[in-house]
Scaffold this motif. Structure first.
Motif, PDB file in Angstrom:
ATOM      1  N   TRP A 219      10.744 -15.172   0.484  1.00 28.89           N
ATOM      2  CA  TRP A 219      10.496 -15.609   1.861  1.00 28.89           C
ATOM      3  C   TRP A 219      10.148 -14.428   2.753  1.00 28.89           C
ATOM      4  CZ3 TRP A 219      11.579 -15.134   6.952  1.00 28.89           C
ATOM      5  CH2 TRP A 219      11.162 -16.179   7.785  1.00 28.89           C
ATOM      6  N   TYR A 220      10.968 -13.398   2.737  1.00 28.01           N
ATOM      7  CA  TYR A 220      10.764 -12.280   3.667  1.00 28.01           C
ATOM      8  C   TYR A 220       9.411 -11.603   3.457  1.00 28.01           C
ATOM      9  CZ  TYR A 220      15.552 -12.490   5.435  1.00 28.01           C
ATOM     10  OH  TYR A 220      16.711 -12.892   6.059  1.00 28.01           O
ATOM     11  N   PRO A 227      11.185  -6.395  10.406  1.00 21.80           N
ATOM     12  CA  PRO A 227      11.505  -5.542   9.249  1.00 21.80           C
ATOM     13  C   PRO A 227      12.600  -6.175   8.388  1.00 21.80           C
ATOM     14  CG  PRO A 227      11.500  -4.271  11.293  1.00 21.80           C
ATOM     15  CD  PRO A 227      11.444  -5.717  11.676  1.00 21.80           C
ATOM     16  N   TYR A 228      12.589  -5.883   7.108  1.00 17.69           N
ATOM     17  CA  TYR A 228      13.623  -6.380   6.191  1.00 17.69           C
ATOM     18  C   TYR A 228      13.843  -5.350   5.095  1.00 17.69           C
ATOM     19  CZ  TYR A 228       9.442  -7.695   3.546  1.00 17.69           C
ATOM     20  OH  TYR A 228       8.237  -7.669   2.897  1.00 17.69           O
ATOM     21  N   TYR A 229      14.984  -5.477   4.428  1.00 15.99           N
ATOM     22  CA  TYR A 229      15.370  -4.479   3.433  1.00 15.99           C
ATOM     23  C   TYR A 229      14.614  -4.668   2.116  1.00 15.99           C
ATOM     24  CZ  TYR A 229      18.153  -1.746   0.169  1.00 15.99           C
ATOM     25  OH  TYR A 229      18.542  -0.850  -0.794  1.00 15.99           O
ATOM     26  N   ASP A 264      27.542  -1.597  19.472  1.00 13.15           N
ATOM     27  CA  ASP A 264      26.542  -1.355  20.504  1.00 13.15           C
ATOM     28  C   ASP A 264      25.139  -1.815  20.113  1.00 13.15           C
ATOM     29  OD1 ASP A 264      28.502  -0.045  22.086  1.00 13.15           O
ATOM     30  OD2 ASP A 264      28.199   1.802  20.944  1.00 13.15           O
ATOM     31  N   ILE A 265      24.911  -2.045  18.846  1.00 13.71           N
ATOM     32  CA  ILE A 265      23.549  -2.317  18.382  1.00 13.71           C
ATOM     33  C   ILE A 265      23.232  -3.808  18.269  1.00 13.71           C
ATOM     34  CG2 ILE A 265      24.010  -2.390  15.872  1.00 13.71           C
ATOM     35  CD1 ILE A 265      21.499  -0.669  15.491  1.00 13.71           C
ATOM     36  N   LEU A 266      24.257  -4.662  18.191  1.00 13.24           N
ATOM     37  CA  LEU A 266      24.027  -6.074  17.901  1.00 13.24           C
ATOM     38  C   LEU A 266      23.231  -6.778  18.987  1.00 13.24           C
ATOM     39  CD1 LEU A 266      27.527  -7.024  16.411  1.00 13.24           C
ATOM     40  CD2 LEU A 266      25.413  -6.518  15.175  1.00 13.24           C
ATOM     41  N   MET A 267      23.660  -6.660  20.242  1.00 15.38           N
ATOM     42  CA  MET A 267      22.979  -7.380  21.324  1.00 15.38           C
ATOM     43  C   MET A 267      21.562  -6.863  21.562  1.00 15.38           C
ATOM     44  SD  MET A 267      23.572 -10.031  22.984  1.00 15.38           S
ATOM     45  CE  MET A 267      22.353 -10.923  23.946  1.00 15.38           C
ATOM     46  N   PRO A 268      21.335  -5.555  21.590  1.00 20.18           N
ATOM     47  CA  PRO A 268      19.947  -5.080  21.711  1.00 20.18           C
ATOM     48  C   PRO A 268      19.040  -5.585  20.593  1.00 20.18           C
ATOM     49  CG  PRO A 268      21.470  -3.290  22.179  1.00 20.18           C
ATOM     50  CD  PRO A 268      22.297  -4.431  21.685  1.00 20.18           C
ATOM     51  N   LEU A 269      19.560  -5.666  19.367  1.00 21.72           N
ATOM     52  CA  LEU A 269      18.773  -6.202  18.260  1.00 21.72           C
ATOM     53  C   LEU A 269      18.394  -7.655  18.504  1.00 21.72           C
ATOM     54  CD1 LEU A 269      20.228  -4.993  14.820  1.00 21.72           C
ATOM     55  CD2 LEU A 269      17.927  -4.622  15.724  1.00 21.72           C
ATOM     56  N   LEU A 270      19.369  -8.443  18.951  1.00 26.06           N
ATOM     57  CA  LEU A 270      19.111  -9.857  19.205  1.00 26.06           C
ATOM     58  C   LEU A 270      18.076 -10.027  20.309  1.00 26.06           C
ATOM     59  CD1 LEU A 270      19.756 -12.834  18.696  1.00 26.06           C
ATOM     60  CD2 LEU A 270      21.632 -12.633  20.337  1.00 26.06           C
ATOM     61  N   GLY A 280      18.628 -16.057  11.541  1.00 26.43           N
ATOM     62  CA  GLY A 280      19.710 -15.604  12.407  1.00 26.43           C
ATOM     63  C   GLY A 280      20.311 -14.264  12.040  1.00 26.43           C
ATOM     64  N   ASP A 281      21.632 -14.268  11.860  1.00 32.04           N
ATOM     65  CA  ASP A 281      22.378 -13.032  11.619  1.00 32.04           C
ATOM     66  C   ASP A 281      21.919 -12.342  10.335  1.00 32.04           C
ATOM     67  OD1 ASP A 281      23.607 -15.492  10.644  1.00 32.04           O
ATOM     68  OD2 ASP A 281      25.086 -14.200   9.725  1.00 32.04           O
ATOM     69  N   GLN A 282      21.499 -13.092   9.328  1.00 35.27           N
ATOM     70  CA  GLN A 282      21.004 -12.467   8.096  1.00 35.27           C
ATOM     71  C   GLN A 282      19.757 -11.637   8.385  1.00 35.27           C
ATOM     72  OE1 GLN A 282      20.939 -14.479   4.121  1.00 35.27           O
ATOM     73  NE2 GLN A 282      18.721 -14.285   4.318  1.00 35.27           N
ATOM     74  N   ASP A 283      18.892 -12.129   9.262  1.00 32.16           N
ATOM     75  CA  ASP A 283      17.705 -11.361   9.624  1.00 32.16           C
ATOM     76  C   ASP A 283      18.083 -10.075  10.350  1.00 32.16           C
ATOM     77  OD1 ASP A 283      16.182 -13.331   8.504  1.00 32.16           O
ATOM     78  OD2 ASP A 283      15.578 -14.245  10.401  1.00 32.16           O
ATOM     79  N   LEU A 284      19.088 -10.154  11.224  1.00 33.51           N
ATOM     80  CA  LEU A 284      19.526  -8.954  11.943  1.00 33.51           C
ATOM     81  C   LEU A 284      20.082  -7.914  10.973  1.00 33.51           C
ATOM     82  CD1 LEU A 284      21.236 -10.493  15.126  1.00 33.51           C
ATOM     83  CD2 LEU A 284      18.886  -9.650  14.850  1.00 33.51           C
ATOM     84  N   LEU A 285      20.820  -8.370   9.966  1.00 32.61           N
ATOM     85  CA  LEU A 285      21.324  -7.442   8.953  1.00 32.61           C
ATOM     86  C   LEU A 285      20.178  -6.812   8.172  1.00 32.61           C
ATOM     87  CD1 LEU A 285      24.366  -9.544   7.669  1.00 32.61           C
ATOM     88  CD2 LEU A 285      24.497  -7.369   8.887  1.00 32.61           C
ATOM     89  N   ASN A 286      19.167  -7.590   7.859  1.00 35.23           N
ATOM     90  CA  ASN A 286      18.009  -7.042   7.161  1.00 35.23           C
ATOM     91  C   ASN A 286      17.316  -5.969   8.000  1.00 35.23           C
ATOM     92  OD1 ASN A 286      16.826  -8.156   4.425  1.00 35.23           O
ATOM     93  ND2 ASN A 286      17.949  -9.851   5.368  1.00 35.23           N
ATOM     94  N   ILE A 287      17.211  -6.208   9.290  1.00 37.87           N
ATOM     95  CA  ILE A 287      16.585  -5.216  10.171  1.00 37.87           C
ATOM     96  C   ILE A 287      17.410  -3.930  10.191  1.00 37.87           C
ATOM     97  CG2 ILE A 287      15.938  -4.706  12.561  1.00 37.87           C
ATOM     98  CD1 ILE A 287      15.490  -7.783  12.881  1.00 37.87           C
ATOM     99  N   MET A 288      18.724  -4.077  10.304  1.00 38.09           N
ATOM    100  CA  MET A 288      19.593  -2.902  10.356  1.00 38.09           C
ATOM    101  C   MET A 288      19.489  -2.070   9.088  1.00 38.09           C
ATOM    102  SD  MET A 288      22.960  -4.516  12.218  1.00 38.09           S
ATOM    103  CE  MET A 288      23.859  -2.978  12.280  1.00 38.09           C
ATOM    104  N   PHE A 289      19.480  -2.731   7.949  1.00 32.72           N
ATOM    105  CA  PHE A 289      19.447  -1.973   6.693  1.00 32.72           C
ATOM    106  C   PHE A 289      18.028  -1.538   6.322  1.00 32.72           C
ATOM    107  CE2 PHE A 289      23.637  -4.061   6.192  1.00 32.72           C
ATOM    108  CZ  PHE A 289      24.381  -2.906   6.016  1.00 32.72           C
ATOM    109  N   PHE A 290      17.011  -2.126   6.936  1.00 28.96           N
ATOM    110  CA  PHE A 290      15.663  -1.577   6.796  1.00 28.96           C
ATOM    111  C   PHE A 290      15.619  -0.164   7.374  1.00 28.96           C
ATOM    112  CE2 PHE A 290      11.667  -0.591   8.963  1.00 28.96           C
ATOM    113  CZ  PHE A 290      10.755  -0.664   7.918  1.00 28.96           C
ATOM    114  N   HIS A 291      16.263   0.017   8.512  1.00 20.72           N
ATOM    115  CA  HIS A 291      16.277   1.324   9.157  1.00 20.72           C
ATOM    116  C   HIS A 291      17.353   2.252   8.582  1.00 20.72           C
ATOM    117  CE1 HIS A 291      13.330   0.257  12.184  1.00 20.72           C
ATOM    118  NE2 HIS A 291      13.990  -0.852  12.441  1.00 20.72           N
TER     119      HIS A 291
END
Length: 404
Positions: A219-220, A227-229, A264-270, A280-291
């Motif tokens: 899917w991703y 971005p995704y991992y 501190d990073i969760l709300m800015p990401l959203l 949702g939250d799975q996408d945010l985790l993918n973005i975080m671990f992409f970076h």
């Protein structure tokens, strides 16, 4: 003169010890301070009125798990921590998941249940029946989001799903934690996935399985607008966390040149990606671990086996070789007829009690039900569903099942 020499020698020794201490502190600060030399501090969250404490039968903390690949025993009496978030019609599914965890696990297990208020009494009624289990403890918590953005977080993907993002901030006293969705079934001891914590290197803070093994059906890599991992992203339905490291880490991101801590990073990401994310939250985790790819430990698909691994033909090689370790019945497959092999597994464990005889007699009728599903792609590979389950029953319950 001798007294003078003794004093000089003592001063030199003290000075040498002080120098060693200074170097040790410098090493610690270099290892932990990933943000321009600042000493990391756990995020302070004002919206937690009671410090994250829940109701139930106590709360505790623990260090990482065991050593070895998958099956070495952890340290004696070490308490493992498991978390789940339940909203809506998820009571029965959650209780079945917990039952599967308790049937095979060896070490003490503390379960942290985050649930809507109207489910608390039902959870207490069901779980207090297991009070005879000396190795089981649980705590109940309300669904808790930051007050100034609670509405946004609650409606992200599914109700309450994004609660998992705040676990490191709520469970401040818990060092390591295994989060699972309600539609998970453990087919081998929780102890074994807990042991993967010891396989983390010095930079890794969490572990998840890939979202897909086969990029052609991913899917991703075909549809994501963020971005995704890795090649195909990761699935957060089974997420092993060293939360002490998560709270300390400063994360690279694409919003600012300054690294940000978890709280501190969760709300800015959203805010940046809310119009571009689907899961949702799975996408945010993918973005975080992409970076921050160095921070993720990726475990094989057999630890998070989903319909995607067999719906178009088997594509989880590790499960073919060793069997399914953790079954993930996402998309509601436990409750419809789309994937009868998954439903058969769920119903067998739902109807199984915690009594030894019930567990020993589980396998034969389950295999008969699975044989009825061979008209589906997943059913054709039903033997990998029970390969590890058979081993787990044999290892945990060594008395052969009664002849019926």
């Amino acid at each position: 003169m001798r007294r003078y020499l003794r004093v000089v020698g003592l001063c030199l020794a003290c000075g040498f010890c002080s120098l060693l201490y200074a170097f040790s502190q410098l090493a610690v600060s270099l290892e932990e301070g990933a943000a321009g030399g600042r000493r990391p501090q756990a995020a302070v969250v004002s919206w937690l009125a009671d410090g994250g404490r829940g109701t139930g039968r106590g709360a505790g903390s623990t260090g990482p798990g065991q050593t070895g690949r998958y099956n070495l025993k952890p340290r004696p009496n070490e308490e493992m921590h498991l978390a789940v978030v339940a909203c809506g019609e998820r009571l029965e599914e959650t209780v079945t998941m917990l039952k599967s965890a308790l049937i095979f696990s060896i070490q003490p297990l503390h379960v942290h249940i985050f649930a809507e208020d109207q489910l608390h009494d039902s959870f207490k009624d069901r779980l207090n029946r297991w009070s005879f289990l000396q190795r089981f403890n649980y705590s109940l918590y309300p669904i808790t989001f930051p007050s100034d953005s609670a509405v946004e977080w609650k409606k992200l993907f599914k109700p309450c799903a994004s609660q998992r993002l705040f676990l490191p901030l709520i469970l401040k006293e818990v060092d390591s934690l295994l989060y699972v969705d309600t539609d998970i079934l453990f087919l081998r001891p929780v102890d074994d996935i807990w042991s993967l914590l010891k396989k983390f290197n010095s930079t890794q803070i969490a572990a998840m399985a890939p979202e897909h093994e086969e990029p052609r059906i991913g899917w991703y890599n075909r549809f994501a607008r963020h971005p995704y991992y890795g090649r195909t992203g990761v699935n957060s339905g089974v997420m092993l966390m060293n939360m002490t490291r998560m709270r300390r880490k400063y994360f690279k991101n694409d919003m600012t040149t300054v690294r940000l801590q978890w709280g501190d990073i969760l709300m800015p990401l959203l805010k940046k990606y809310k119009l571009n994310i689907t899961w949702g939250d799975q996408d945010l985790l993918n973005i975080m671990f992409f970076h921050n790819p160095e921070s993720l430990f990726v475990f094989p698909c057999q630890w998070n086996y989903r319909p995607d691994h067999c719906i178009y033909g088997s594509n989880c090689r590790e499960a073919e070789e060793e069997g399914v370790f953790i079954l993930h019945g996402n998309r509601g497959v436990y409750h419809d007829d789309k994937q009868p092999a998954f439903r058969a597994m769920y119903e067998a464990l739902r109807n199984c009690s915690l009594e030894d005889d019930s567990v020993r007699s589980l396998l034969k009728p389950l295999e008969l039900e699975l044989q009825k599903t061979v008209h589906t792609y997943c059913g054709k590979t039903y033997k990998i569903f029970i390969k590890q389950l058979r081993k787990s029953i044999r290892n945990r319950y060594d008395t052969p099942p009664k002849e019926r």
